[in-house]
Design an enzyme around this catalytic site. Structure first.
Site, PDB file in Angstrom:
ATOM      1  N   CYS A  48       0.829  -1.209   0.000  1.00 41.23           N
ATOM      2  CA  CYS A  48       0.000   0.000   0.000  1.00 41.23           C
ATOM      3  C   CYS A  48       0.863   1.258   0.000  1.00 41.23           C
ATOM      4  O   CYS A  48       0.534   2.251  -0.659  1.00 41.23           O
ATOM      5  CB  CYS A  48      -0.925   0.011   1.212  1.00 41.23           C
ATOM      6  N   ARG A 125      -7.977  -4.417  -3.080  1.00 38.45           N
ATOM      7  CA  ARG A 125      -7.597  -3.219  -3.826  1.00 38.45           C
ATOM      8  C   ARG A 125      -8.627  -2.947  -4.923  1.00 38.45           C
ATOM      9  O   ARG A 125      -8.452  -3.301  -6.077  1.00 38.45           O
ATOM     10  CB  ARG A 125      -6.193  -3.392  -4.431  1.00 38.45           C
TER      11      ARG A 125
END
Length: 215
Positions: A48, A125
């Site tokens: 991330c 995601r």
């Protein structure tokens, strides 16, 4: 839309109010702009962090396309703030877009950002590309193990904007500046007219004709 109905391309993006690192925001605040609304599994995680750095580096390219970025994870606002400051301390890169705090996962559930078969307390995601009228135009999902390709998201925005402006479609692997595909004939009369008078189109067959927008 019911709570159990999954979001689909062509639907109105459901509105919500939330706390973010830039203050209170709603999806409807982005009316008139394109919006890339994306989730990430968690703050202070390695993949991330690389994604947020990449989004920040490409941020000017989104701005050029009248597109905004909005992140989300099931973390608190203090956690988001500490993380983006940590990124700045370690890299010198400021995160120029807000991140939604979603501790109760209400927004994540609303947008189907949780894959319960994998993890009931962590978002995957997800990427929602929402147009200036608030319509969902594209939905992308990636597993938590693999980061997104940011240039591909920009390319998809370019393709959608070209489709809207020129009333065309784009072929596989299309990049801006390359030929586009004109809509195929819907009637036999239109088919014959296309074959007899392609009007400068580059046709492989009656149903597959390309047009150079640079002419």
């Amino acid at each position: 839309m019911t709570d159990n109905e999954p979001l689909k391309i062509g639907m109105k993006a459901p509105d919500f109010s939330a706390t973010t690192t830039f203050g209170p925001l709603k999806i409807s605040d982005y009316e008139g702009k394109w919006l890339v609304f994306f989730s990430h599994p968690g703050d202070f995680t390695p993949v991330c962090t690389t994604e947020f750095i990449a989004f920040a580096r490409y941020y000017p390219y989104f701005v050029q396309r009248n597109a905004c970025l909005l992140g989300l994870s099931i973390d608190s606002n203090p956690s988001h703030l500490a993380w983006v400051y940590n990124i700045y301390q370690n890299t010198g890169i400021q995160i120029p877009f807000p991140i939604v705090a979603d501790r109760d996962a209400s927004v994540a559930r609303l947008y189907g950002m949780i894959a319960p078969d994998l993890n009931k307390s962590e978002t995957v995601r997800s990427v929602f590309i929402i147009d200036p009228k608030g319509i969902i135009r594209a939905i992308l999902q990636y597993p938590s193990t693999n980061g997104r390709n940011i240039p591909e998201i920009i390319r998809l925005i370019d393709a959608l904007q070209t489709t809207d402006k020129e009333k065309v479609v784009t072929p596989a692997n299309w990049m801006p500046g390359q030929p586009v595909i004109v809509p195929y004939p819907k009637t036999y009369k239109e088919l014959i007219e296309r074959v007899q008078n392609p009007q400068g189109l580059m046709c492989i067959d009656w149903y597959l004709c390309f047009k150079d927008l640079q002419e």
